[in-house]
Design a protein around this motif. Structure first.
Motif, PDB file in Angstrom:
ATOM      1  N   SER A  75       2.490   7.947  14.727  1.00 38.66           N
ATOM      2  CA  SER A  75       3.115   7.849  16.042  1.00 38.66           C
ATOM      3  C   SER A  75       3.015   6.436  16.616  1.00 38.66           C
ATOM      4  O   SER A  75       4.010   5.848  17.046  1.00 38.66           O
ATOM      5  N   TYR A  79       6.150   3.753  17.310  1.00 37.62           N
ATOM      6  CA  TYR A  79       6.506   3.217  18.616  1.00 37.62           C
ATOM      7  C   TYR A  79       6.328   1.705  18.664  1.00 37.62           C
ATOM      8  O   TYR A  79       7.023   1.021  19.431  1.00 37.62           O
ATOM      9  N   ALA A  97       5.330  -1.479  23.817  1.00 34.31           N
ATOM     10  CA  ALA A  97       5.490  -0.238  23.066  1.00 34.31           C
ATOM     11  C   ALA A  97       5.079   0.964  23.911  1.00 34.31           C
ATOM     12  O   ALA A  97       4.189   0.867  24.762  1.00 34.31           O
ATOM     13  N   SER A 100       1.214   6.552  22.926  1.00 35.03           N
ATOM     14  CA  SER A 100       1.325   7.937  22.463  1.00 35.03           C
ATOM     15  C   SER A 100      -0.007   8.394  21.884  1.00 35.03           C
ATOM     16  O   SER A 100      -0.870   7.592  21.542  1.00 35.03           O
ATOM     17  N   TYR A 300      14.196   2.762  26.095  1.00 35.85           N
ATOM     18  CA  TYR A 300      14.078   3.366  24.764  1.00 35.85           C
ATOM     19  C   TYR A 300      15.026   4.554  24.636  1.00 35.85           C
ATOM     20  O   TYR A 300      15.306   5.249  25.623  1.00 35.85           O
ATOM     21  N   VAL A 305      12.884   9.176  20.615  1.00 33.38           N
ATOM     22  CA  VAL A 305      11.501   9.350  21.052  1.00 33.38           C
ATOM     23  C   VAL A 305      11.066  10.804  20.889  1.00 33.38           C
ATOM     24  O   VAL A 305      10.014  11.107  20.313  1.00 33.38           O
ATOM     25  N   VAL A 327       4.346  11.295  23.879  1.00 33.02           N
ATOM     26  CA  VAL A 327       4.395   9.976  24.515  1.00 33.02           C
ATOM     27  C   VAL A 327       3.562  10.069  25.774  1.00 33.02           C
ATOM     28  O   VAL A 327       3.705  10.996  26.569  1.00 33.02           O
ATOM     29  N   HIS A 331       2.936   3.701  30.400  1.00 36.00           N
ATOM     30  CA  HIS A 331       3.560   2.495  29.845  1.00 36.00           C
ATOM     31  C   HIS A 331       3.537   1.304  30.815  1.00 36.00           C
ATOM     32  O   HIS A 331       3.163   0.191  30.425  1.00 36.00           O
ATOM     33  N   SER A 344      -0.225  -1.121  20.166  1.00 34.47           N
ATOM     34  CA  SER A 344       0.069   0.224  19.700  1.00 34.47           C
ATOM     35  C   SER A 344      -0.327   0.388  18.236  1.00 34.47           C
ATOM     36  O   SER A 344      -1.012   1.348  17.867  1.00 34.47           O
TER      37      SER A 344
END
Length: 555
Positions: A75, A79, A97, A100, A300, A305, A327, A331, A344
């Motif tokens: 994951s 990302y 990124a 997650s 994104y 996603v 996710v 962010h 990430s």
């Protein structure tokens, strides 16, 4: 400087030739912050498996954690790749990124609603594990299918509703626990919080550019271990605990568990009751988080996603992991710290090391969890603030409305936990017969309104809170904008979702044929009819806009 270069690069060169930086100095900050967040979640997860489900260490450290590590590594790498492609496409070096990892709400749901009851019923932890795998199996497909309708939902739903319900999750289930932990051990919690605030909000740089997250953890460790010299024991760390933790050292890689997945289908009826509504919860939460990233400047593709979440969760499930990937909220926080692409991928490598070498318990024995709590509170603060900062001022009341179901859900959880603990304590000390527990609990709940605590209201309003917050927030926005027809549409959707128990209810179904919570469903339907009538009568033209709202800037 890097942000400026990223901005000008698009106009000065072909973006296909642009090579984004894979690692920046800010990635250290984000890595220590996000990495410790992931570490805390893995420590909690390990504790649930070992101490709640009573699973043997051979299963926890030999099968489940290696599979979990593989899922989370796939994951985080994916990302990071998406971020690289976005940076390359836009010619920017400031792309962050998406964070997650294992879904925290589902971590508790699959443990207490699926695996624990089946383990207790069968007396076999392996049966509980198999049931958890089936639960993730179905949720994975819900995410993959839902990925294709999510862009449409994002298109028709106001940003204030998407970010408002996300802020509700942030304020309650993300922020409150770490805040309370900080005040339970303020000698560590508040000191570490101050270290983080003056850097990440105040702009203070620490010597040699050391990340604030690392400084906070180091100071927390010094205080915790130093307190042992005076017999204070702050943070609950001990040399014996470190020694015991080394017993779980080893090396294990994921092994396919397909047979265990399909053997769990015997519990399908129990599993689907929660797998479907929580699959929808994942869908909405992921959309919210993609919207949050876009508000922070990084757009994104929603379908990719959600599909990625479903695929990596399915891979983890088939290898033995009973926890779904998601996710993460946060962010904008990691981006504000300076996180870009590298943090990430670095977190993915860290997870592999933690999970495959069995050293999670060692870290728990070395680092006080309360030193990490301020980082989680900081993320919660940013997400809550973003809902107001990236939407029109006049939509603020709708955002507050979207928060309310989450406040109700959190309050109900506190009451339920307290009542359960009280019942267990009473039975343990011999003050109450086991067969009287349910009656006593029901009597206690019935008496709460007399003390001003409306438990049933919390139960109804907080059921399916993420969907409830989104619907209420959308209705609020469209009423503020005097677009009564769209408000009517969302009220009608609220009526349907409530009828089937996806919101304002704790179970999916149709009740006795009249819906799970028929009174609430009917009220939403009446609201929809009234708003639709208002739209046709042109009611909006007969009411002057509130003066404070008319001065608000447009989106």
């Amino acid at each position: 400087m890097s942000a400026l270069a990223g901005t000008t690069g698009k106009s000065e060169m072909n973006t296909s030739e642009f090579k984004p930086a894979l690692w920046t100095s800010g990635d250290w900050n984000a890595f220590f912050g996000f990495g410790t967040n992931i570490l805390v979640n893995m420590l909690v997860l390990t504790g649930l498996l070992r101490f709640v489900l009573k699973m043997p260490d051979s299963l926890v450290f030999g099968r489940i954690l290696p599979a979990l590590g593989l899922m989370m590594c796939l994951s985080t790498f994916y990302y990071a790749y998406l971020a690289y492609r976005l940076a390359q496409k836009t010619g920017r070096n400031d792309v962050c990124a998406l964070p997650s990892g294992v879904s925290v709400p589902h971590m508790f749901i699959v443990t207490f609603v699926i695996m624990l009851p089946i383990t207790l019923k069968t007396g076999d932890p392996l049966k509980g594990w198999s049931a958890g795998l089936v639960w993730v199996f179905f949720q994975s497909f819900i995410l993959m299918i839902g990925g294709f309708i999510a862009p449409f939902i994002r298109k028709i739903t106001p940003r204030a509703a998407l970010l408002g319900t996300l802020a509700g999750v942030s304020v309650t289930f993300i922020s409150m626990r770490p805040a309370l932990e900080m005040y339970m051990t303020p000698q560590i919690g508040l000191v570490c919080f101050a270290i983080i605030l003056v850097s990440w909000f105040g702009g203070v740089k620490y010597p040699r550019g050391i990340p604030a997250g690392l400084v906070a953890i180091a100071v927390g460790m010094i205080i915790a271990w130093g307190s042992n010299l005076f017999g204070l024991g702050l943070g609950g760390l001990s040399v014996k605990g470190v020694g015991d933790a080394f017993a779980n050292f080893g090396f294990s890689v994921p092994i396919p568990a397909v047979g265990y997945v399909f053997s769990g289908f015997e519990f399908l009826g129990i599993i689907l009751v929660t797998a479907i509504p929580f699959g929808i919860y994942d869908l909405v939460e992921a959309m919210d988080n993609v919207e949050s990233a876009e508000a922070a400047g990084d757009e994104y593709p929603t379908t990719r996603v959600l599909t990625a979440d479903g695929v990596v969760s399915l891979i983890g499930c088939l290898m033995g992991n009973p926890f779904i990937n998601a996710v993460y909220i946060g962010h904008p926080g990691w981006k504000a710290m300076g996180g870009r692409i590298g943090y990430s991928a670095a977190t993915g490598i860290m997870v592999i090391v933690l999970a495959w070498f069995g050293i999670i318990s060692v870290l728990l024995a070395l680092v006080p969890v309360v030193a990490i709590s301020p980082i989680l509170l900081y993320i919660g603060m940013l997400i809550g603030a973003q809902a107001f900062q990236t939407t029109p001022v006049k939509h603020a009341p709708a955002i507050v409305l979207a928060l309310t179901p989450h406040l109700a859900a959190w309050a109900k959880l506190q009451i339920d936990t307290m009542l359960g603990s009280t019942m267990n304590a009473a039975a343990t000390v011999g003050g109450m017969a086991a067969d009287k527990a349910d009656a006593v609990k029901a009597a206690a709940i019935a008496a709460l309104p007399q003390q001003g605590v409306f438990y049933h209201g919390l139960e109804v309003m907080g059921g399916g809170s993420i969907l409830g917050g989104l619907i209420l927030g959308a209705i609020g926005v469209f009423i503020i904008e005097r677009d009564f027809e769209k408000a009517s549409g969302f009220a009608l959707v609220g009526a349907v979702l409530t009828y089937f128990g996806f919101m304002h209810g704790e179970a999916v179904g149709i009740g006795g044929g009249f819906g799970v919570t028929p009174a609430v469903a009917l009220a939403y339907a009446a609201m929809a009819a009234g708003l639709f009538a208002a739209s046709k009568l042109g009611a909006g033209e007969h009411y002057a806009t509130h003066p404070e709202m008319s001065a608000a800037p447009a989106e």
